[in-house]
Design a protein around this motif. Structure first.
Motif, short mmCIF file in Angstrom:
data_model
loop_
_atom_site.label_atom_id
_atom_site.label_comp_id
_atom_site.label_asym_id
_atom_site.label_seq_id
_atom_site.Cartn_x
_atom_site.Cartn_y
_atom_site.Cartn_z
N ASP A 157 7.58 -1.02 -3.54
CA ASP A 157 7.19 -2.40 -3.19
C ASP A 157 7.17 -2.56 -1.76
N SER A 158 6.81 -1.72 -0.96
CA SER A 158 6.79 -1.86 0.73
C SER A 158 5.17 -2.32 0.77
N ILE A 159 4.94 -3.23 1.80
CA ILE A 159 3.95 -3.87 2.20
C ILE A 159 2.94 -2.77 2.85
N TYR A 160 3.48 -1.54 3.18
CA TYR A 160 2.85 -0.43 4.03
C TYR A 160 1.93 0.21 2.85
N GLN A 161 2.65 0.40 1.68
CA GLN A 161 1.82 0.81 0.47
C GLN A 161 0.47 0.40 0.32
N THR A 162 0.42 -1.30 0.33
CA THR A 162 -0.70 -1.78 0.25
C THR A 162 -1.76 -1.84 1.45
N TYR A 163 -1.16 -1.74 2.80
CA TYR A 163 -1.93 -1.44 4.07
C TYR A 163 -2.62 -0.18 3.80
N LEU A 164 -1.84 1.10 3.34
CA LEU A 164 -2.64 2.27 3.37
C LEU A 164 -3.56 2.14 2.27
N ILE A 165 -3.49 1.59 1.07
CA ILE A 165 -4.54 1.72 0.19
C ILE A 165 -5.74 0.91 0.85
N ALA A 166 -5.50 -0.08 1.25
CA ALA A 166 -6.68 -0.95 2.21
C ALA A 166 -7.21 -0.28 3.09
N ASN A 167 -6.57 0.53 4.10
CA ASN A 167 -7.10 1.48 5.02
C ASN A 167 -8.05 2.37 4.45
N GLN A 168 -7.58 3.04 3.32
CA GLN A 168 -8.34 4.11 2.62
C GLN A 168 -9.63 3.40 2.20
N ALA A 169 -9.53 2.20 1.67
CA ALA A 169 -10.85 1.37 1.22
C ALA A 169 -11.76 1.30 2.35
N VAL A 170 -11.11 0.95 3.59
CA VAL A 170 -12.09 0.77 4.71
C VAL A 170 -12.91 2.07 5.23
N ILE A 171 -12.19 3.01 5.00
CA ILE A 171 -12.78 4.45 5.39
C ILE A 171 -13.55 4.75 4.26
N GLN A 172 -13.33 4.70 3.16
CA GLN A 172 -14.41 4.96 2.23
C GLN A 172 -15.68 4.00 2.36
N HIS A 173 -15.44 2.86 2.48
CA HIS A 173 -16.72 2.03 2.65
C HIS A 173 -17.27 2.47 4.01
N ASN A 174 -16.72 2.71 5.02
CA ASN A 174 -17.56 3.23 6.01
C ASN A 174 -18.28 4.52 5.86
N LYS A 175 -17.76 5.27 4.73
CA LYS A 175 -18.39 6.51 4.55
C LYS A 175 -19.43 6.21 3.44
N GLN A 176 -19.68 5.01 3.32
CA GLN A 176 -20.68 4.60 2.14
C GLN A 176 -20.49 5.06 0.74
N ASP A 177 -18.98 5.33 0.59
CA ASP A 177 -18.69 5.53 -0.81
C ASP A 177 -18.15 4.37 -1.55
N TYR A 178 -19.05 3.47 -1.86
CA TYR A 178 -18.75 1.88 -2.18
C TYR A 178 -18.03 1.99 -3.54
N ASP A 179 -18.33 2.57 -4.45
CA ASP A 179 -17.78 2.70 -5.75
C ASP A 179 -15.96 3.00 -5.51
N ALA A 180 -15.81 4.04 -4.81
CA ALA A 180 -14.32 4.31 -4.42
C ALA A 180 -13.81 3.25 -3.47
N ALA A 181 -14.45 2.86 -2.56
CA ALA A 181 -13.87 1.51 -1.69
C ALA A 181 -13.71 0.49 -2.40
N ASN A 182 -14.58 -0.13 -3.48
CA ASN A 182 -14.18 -0.97 -4.37
C ASN A 182 -13.01 -0.89 -5.10
N GLU A 183 -12.85 0.29 -5.73
CA GLU A 183 -11.71 0.47 -6.48
C GLU A 183 -10.41 0.46 -5.64
N ALA A 184 -10.37 0.93 -4.46
CA ALA A 184 -9.17 0.94 -3.60
C ALA A 184 -9.15 -0.40 -3.11
#
Length: 194
Positions: free
Chosen positions: A125-152
């Motif tokens: 239940d750490s907020i840092y778990q959420t931060y990491l998933i959101a960070n992962q989504a940004v990285i995926q979005h920047n790599k133009q992997d929009y489906d994976a970014a959307n899921e993240a």
């Protein structure tokens, strides 16, 4: 705060351990006030001169926090390694420990290294778990992997909604939070996802 610390230091003869704690506090306050070079000078001196486990662990934490904020890669990893190597984890508060684990996981994620194993040490239940998933989504979005970014992004939003308020930064109607952008398009979830 710095003035008061300097006054206390001048007026009271402290032993070396107490002096180091005052210097650690002075470094942390300096860092929070944006006086990075002064703070890092204090931290580097404490690492070189103090053998107190509490001072060592917390100095590493604050030095890592400073470097992470300035996007200097590697210091968080060195801090984490030093703390583990010298068995100093218990010298940090739970909040500081989780923040350090987040910083190292984030840096590993950005380098394409295994970050999930370390992130697994965070409380569920750490907020840092959420931060990491959101960070992962940004990285995926920047790599133009929009489906994976959307899921993240959806996973991060769902996890944020499930995070107890006392563990989060979102409490109430905090429109100043960087999480508020999740709501710019409604909640972004379909009825099935909610």
């Amino acid at each position: 705060a710095l003035t008061r610390l300097n006054e206390l230091r001048a007026q009271t003869p402290y032993g070396p351990d107490n002096q180091d704690r005052l210097d650690l506090m002075k470094g942390a306050v300096s860092l929070q006030l944006g006086m990075t070079q002064q703070a890092e000078g204090i931290f580097n001196r404490l690492l070189a001169q103090s053998g107190d486990p509490y001072i060592q662990a917390n100095t590493w934490f604050w030095l890592a926090k400073s470097s992470f904020a300035q996007k200097r890669m590697g210091v968080s990893e060195r801090a984490y390694s030093a703390i583990i190597e010298h068995d100093l984890e218990d010298e940090l508060s739970q909040d500081h420990w989780e923040e350090l684990v987040y910083q190292v996981s984030h840096e590993r994620m950005n380098m394409g290294a295994d970050w999930e194993t370390l992130a697994g040490k965070l409380n569920s239940d750490s907020i840092y778990q959420t931060y990491l998933i959101a960070n992962q989504a940004v990285i995926q979005h920047n790599k133009q992997d929009y489906d994976a970014a959307n899921e993240a992004f959806i996973s991060a939003k769902l996890l944020l909604n499930a995070t107890p308020v006392e563990n989060s930064i979102q409490g109430g109607n905090n429109s100043s939070s960087w999480w508020s952008w999740f709501n710019w398009f409604g909640n972004g979830l379909t009825e099935i996802q909610e």
